[in-house]
Design a protein around this motif. Structure first.
Motif, PDB file in Angstrom:
ATOM      1  N   THR A 280      -7.901  14.285 -12.464  1.00 25.10           N
ATOM      2  CA  THR A 280      -9.231  14.056 -11.911  1.00 25.10           C
ATOM      3  C   THR A 280      -9.207  12.859 -10.959  1.00 25.10           C
ATOM      4  O   THR A 280      -8.280  12.042 -10.982  1.00 25.10           O
ATOM      5  N   GLU A 281     -10.244  12.747 -10.147  1.00 29.46           N
ATOM      6  CA  GLU A 281     -10.366  11.632  -9.203  1.00 29.46           C
ATOM      7  C   GLU A 281     -10.331  10.290  -9.936  1.00 29.46           C
ATOM      8  O   GLU A 281      -9.647   9.353  -9.514  1.00 29.46           O
ATOM      9  N   GLU A 282     -11.050  10.203 -11.049  1.00 28.05           N
ATOM     10  CA  GLU A 282     -11.091   8.950 -11.818  1.00 28.05           C
ATOM     11  C   GLU A 282      -9.744   8.621 -12.428  1.00 28.05           C
ATOM     12  O   GLU A 282      -9.330   7.456 -12.470  1.00 28.05           O
ATOM     13  N   LYS A 283      -9.047   9.645 -12.912  1.00 27.48           N
ATOM     14  CA  LYS A 283      -7.725   9.417 -13.511  1.00 27.48           C
ATOM     15  C   LYS A 283      -6.735   8.945 -12.460  1.00 27.48           C
ATOM     16  O   LYS A 283      -5.950   8.005 -12.702  1.00 27.48           O
ATOM     17  N   VAL A 284      -6.756   9.569 -11.275  1.00 31.87           N
ATOM     18  CA  VAL A 284      -5.860   9.156 -10.191  1.00 31.87           C
ATOM     19  C   VAL A 284      -6.168   7.723  -9.772  1.00 31.87           C
ATOM     20  O   VAL A 284      -5.253   6.927  -9.529  1.00 31.87           O
ATOM     21  N   LYS A 285      -7.459   7.382  -9.707  1.00 30.24           N
ATOM     22  CA  LYS A 285      -7.838   6.023  -9.336  1.00 30.24           C
ATOM     23  C   LYS A 285      -7.315   5.013 -10.351  1.00 30.24           C
ATOM     24  O   LYS A 285      -6.800   3.948  -9.984  1.00 30.24           O
ATOM     25  N   SER A 286      -7.435   5.344 -11.625  1.00 30.31           N
ATOM     26  CA  SER A 286      -6.945   4.446 -12.676  1.00 30.31           C
ATOM     27  C   SER A 286      -5.440   4.249 -12.576  1.00 30.31           C
ATOM     28  O   SER A 286      -4.934   3.122 -12.668  1.00 30.31           O
ATOM     29  N   ILE A 287      -4.713   5.342 -12.362  1.00 33.08           N
ATOM     30  CA  ILE A 287      -3.255   5.260 -12.221  1.00 33.08           C
ATOM     31  C   ILE A 287      -2.886   4.458 -10.982  1.00 33.08           C
ATOM     32  O   ILE A 287      -2.016   3.578 -11.017  1.00 33.08           O
ATOM     33  N   ARG A 288      -3.571   4.760  -9.877  1.00 29.58           N
ATOM     34  CA  ARG A 288      -3.281   4.079  -8.620  1.00 29.58           C
ATOM     35  C   ARG A 288      -3.490   2.573  -8.724  1.00 29.58           C
ATOM     36  O   ARG A 288      -2.679   1.781  -8.240  1.00 29.58           O
ATOM     37  N   GLU A 289      -4.551   2.147  -9.382  1.00 32.47           N
ATOM     38  CA  GLU A 289      -4.830   0.715  -9.519  1.00 32.47           C
ATOM     39  C   GLU A 289      -3.792   0.018 -10.384  1.00 32.47           C
ATOM     40  O   GLU A 289      -3.365  -1.102 -10.090  1.00 32.47           O
TER      41      GLU A 289
ATOM     42  N   THR B 155       0.829  -1.206   0.000  1.00 32.25           N
ATOM     43  CA  THR B 155       0.000   0.000   0.000  1.00 32.25           C
ATOM     44  C   THR B 155       0.863   1.256   0.000  1.00 32.25           C
ATOM     45  O   THR B 155       0.600   2.213  -0.739  1.00 32.25           O
ATOM     46  N   ALA B 156       1.916   1.256   0.832  1.00 35.93           N
ATOM     47  CA  ALA B 156       2.791   2.426   0.905  1.00 35.93           C
ATOM     48  C   ALA B 156       3.569   2.631  -0.384  1.00 35.93           C
ATOM     49  O   ALA B 156       3.758   3.769  -0.836  1.00 35.93           O
ATOM     50  N   LEU B 157       4.022   1.548  -1.005  1.00 41.70           N
ATOM     51  CA  LEU B 157       4.727   1.656  -2.285  1.00 41.70           C
ATOM     52  C   LEU B 157       3.808   2.239  -3.353  1.00 41.70           C
ATOM     53  O   LEU B 157       4.220   3.077  -4.157  1.00 41.70           O
ATOM     54  N   THR B 158       2.563   1.786  -3.358  1.00 39.18           N
ATOM     55  CA  THR B 158       1.589   2.312  -4.320  1.00 39.18           C
ATOM     56  C   THR B 158       1.354   3.801  -4.105  1.00 39.18           C
ATOM     57  O   THR B 158       1.342   4.594  -5.050  1.00 39.18           O
ATOM     58  N   THR B 159       1.186   4.181  -2.836  1.00 35.00           N
ATOM     59  CA  THR B 159       0.956   5.588  -2.510  1.00 35.00           C
ATOM     60  C   THR B 159       2.138   6.450  -2.920  1.00 35.00           C
ATOM     61  O   THR B 159       1.990   7.479  -3.594  1.00 35.00           O
ATOM     62  N   SER B 160       3.353   6.045  -2.509  1.00 38.07           N
ATOM     63  CA  SER B 160       4.535   6.853  -2.788  1.00 38.07           C
ATOM     64  C   SER B 160       4.812   6.963  -4.282  1.00 38.07           C
ATOM     65  O   SER B 160       5.117   8.042  -4.796  1.00 38.07           O
ATOM     66  N   PHE B 161       4.686   5.843  -5.006  1.00 38.95           N
ATOM     67  CA  PHE B 161       4.975   5.884  -6.442  1.00 38.95           C
ATOM     68  C   PHE B 161       3.937   6.719  -7.187  1.00 38.95           C
ATOM     69  O   PHE B 161       4.275   7.497  -8.081  1.00 38.95           O
ATOM     70  N   THR B 162       2.666   6.584  -6.799  1.00 37.92           N
ATOM     71  CA  THR B 162       1.607   7.343  -7.456  1.00 37.92           C
ATOM     72  C   THR B 162       1.719   8.839  -7.165  1.00 37.92           C
ATOM     73  O   THR B 162       1.648   9.673  -8.074  1.00 37.92           O
ATOM     74  N   VAL B 163       1.898   9.178  -5.883  1.00 39.40           N
ATOM     75  CA  VAL B 163       1.884  10.581  -5.467  1.00 39.40           C
ATOM     76  C   VAL B 163       3.223  11.262  -5.713  1.00 39.40           C
ATOM     77  O   VAL B 163       3.284  12.372  -6.250  1.00 39.40           O
TER      78      VAL B 163
END
Length: 491
Positions: free
Chosen positions: A361-370, A344-352
């Motif tokens: 947008t919220e949807e775009k961030v969600k798509s990237i995060r997934e 979870t932390a790796l996903t957060t750090s790499f995405t953000v």
């Protein structure tokens, strides 16, 4: 224990884990994944954090280490408490004031973009290697106990392990991590206490006799003041523990993601202080259990020590079956909870931090995060397979040392930002952060020859941070006072 018993035990545990993940993931958005919407009760987070810093490696290693260092690890645990106070009263107010999702956003605000990226990449490399090593060790145990006897290959073991991590963290994010850490802490404490009770009964001890046997065993030495060159020397352990805790908890996105999920910084401070005191008590219980394991192994003719001691005794068949089941529950809960929080932390750090979310947008961030979440899981699985291919314990030790080295530059950067009002040359930060660990490596390899037999221990982290700090000062200039932007940028 038979493979079927182990499978049933693990399946029951993960049924509960997936149920928790489903509930925490209901109506989850990106803010829920990254920071739990900052609505988590401090006492829930505090109990969860008792076991958050403990992995499957801790579960088997801390009891095993008493044969060599006695209760000396408690010196480091006392340093942990001091480190938690620094986090609670210096870092937590700062991070909340800046409204950070990723703590490395502070480095961008204070030092610049290059510093920000450097901190994020150092965390990414360290956490990926460290989490993969921990999961590799538990996959090896599962291969010996379950997959091997059933004729299943190691790669299938790894695939199932990573899929489980992906399933329970994909929706819930940090909210799922906190509640699964809560379950992990409960399972771990129950396992330690009941294993201690069962082994004491097998040795014929009452509670008073058990305490006497532990204190007179020769393995209960607590303080080491006599030899400053020795790695167990009190000041090395205490200050090493203090700064290791600051670096590997306060400056680690994985660990701080939980504390930043509290409603406000006051609640987060309560969480940190309470959890640090309870963690110390749990570490003491681990060490007491370690002495009992050595005493039982000695009486039963079990030739095991160190990391193999607890597994050998628990699965020896000389104790009630409940001990083996408790060991499996404790090992699996510790290992998979640590792996899930790291993912979870790796996903957060790499995405953000690395890809960035500003202007999306919220949807775009969600798509990237997934997509990032899936990629991190695949990367973790491949890293585990590489470790298995190498099949060399010294390589694992080297990875742990590398992981500890990467926190030195991060600690140095944060210390420079908080303790000084100077501005450093941002583009020089990546070079300084790479050179500093290399200097430390040279010093560690030659310390006995150059410094009259001196051996570095955890204080090497402090030296690493100091070298980074000095390098930043050398490339710095005077500037006005840094005032943290109220509200900050929502990373």
């Amino acid at each position: 224990m038979t493979p079927s018993t182990i499978i049933i035990t693990i399946a029951a545990y993960f049924a509960i884990v997936l149920l928790i993940s489903w509930f925490t993931g209901m109506k989850s958005d990106n803010a829920g994944f990254f920071s739990g919407n900052r609505r988590q009760s401090w006492y829930v987070v505090a109990f969860a954090m008792i076991g958050s810093a403990m992995s499957g490696v801790t579960f088997v290693s801390v009891p095993g280490m008493v044969g060599v260092s006695g209760f000396g690890y408690m010196q480091m645990a006392l340093g942990f408490i001091a480190g938690q106070l620094v986090i609670a009263f210096i870092l937590i107010p700062l991070f909340y004031r800046m409204n950070l999702v990723s703590i490395y956003g502070y480095l961008e605000e204070r030092l610049g973009v290059s510093s920000y990226r450097t901190g994020a990449w150092f965390f990414f490399i360290s956490k990926m290697l460290g989490a993969s090593v921990r999961l590799y060790l538990v996959c090896i145990s599962l291969q010996l106990m379950v997959f091997g006897p059933l004729g299943m290959p190691f790669w299938l073991n790894v695939l199932i392990t990573v899929l489980i991590l992906l399933l329970y963290t994909f929706r819930g994010g940090v909210k799922a991590v906190i509640w699964i850490d809560f379950l992990k802490t409960f399972c771990m404490i129950v396992s330690i206490i009941l294993c201690t009770v069962f082994i004491s009964k097998a040795l014929g001890y009452s509670f008073k006799e058990m305490a006497g046997a532990v204190s007179s065993s020769g393995m209960s030495r607590l303080f080491y003041f006599d030899d400053p060159d020795h790695p167990q020397f009190f000041l090395k352990q205490f200050f090493g523990g203090m700064f290791t805790l600051i670096a590997m908890t306060g400056l680690d996105q994985d660990m701080m993601q939980r504390s930043l999920a509290c409603r406000n910084f006051r609640d987060s401070q309560k969480n940190i202080i309470v959890s640090s005191l309870l963690q110390t008590a749990v570490i003491f219980l681990f060490l007491v259990l370690g002495v009992l394991l050595y005493l039982f192994a000695g009486e039963s003719g079990i030739e095991a020590s160190g990391d193999t001691l607890f597994p050998a005794v628990a699965t020896s068949g000389l104790l009630p079956a409940a001990v083996g089941i408790l060991f499996v529950i404790g090992l699996v809960s510790c290992s998979f909870a640590a792996g899930g929080s790291a993912l979870t932390a790796l996903t957060t750090s790499f995405t953000v931090d690395i890809l960035g979310t500003t202007g999306r947008t919220e949807e775009k961030v969600k798509s990237i995060r997934e997509r990032v979440h899936l990629a991190m899981a695949i990367c973790m699985g491949l890293t585990i397979l590489v470790f298995n291919y190498i099949n060399n314990t010294s390589a694992i030790d080297a990875v742990y040392k590398l992981a500890s080295y990467t926190y030195g530059p991060i600690l140095g950067m944060f210390a420079f930002g908080i303790l000084t009002k100077r501005r450093t040359t941002d583009k020089a930060v990546p070079v300084i952060s790479i050179v500093s660990p290399l200097i430390c490596l040279v010093l560690q390899l030659n310390s006995e020859r150059w410094f009259g037999g001196y051996k570095f221990s955890y204080e090497l982290l402090i030296l690493n941070a100091l070298i980074t700090f000095t390098g930043l000062m050398a490339f710095s200039r005077k500037a006005g006072s840094f005032i943290a932007r109220q509200g900050g940028r929502n990373r």
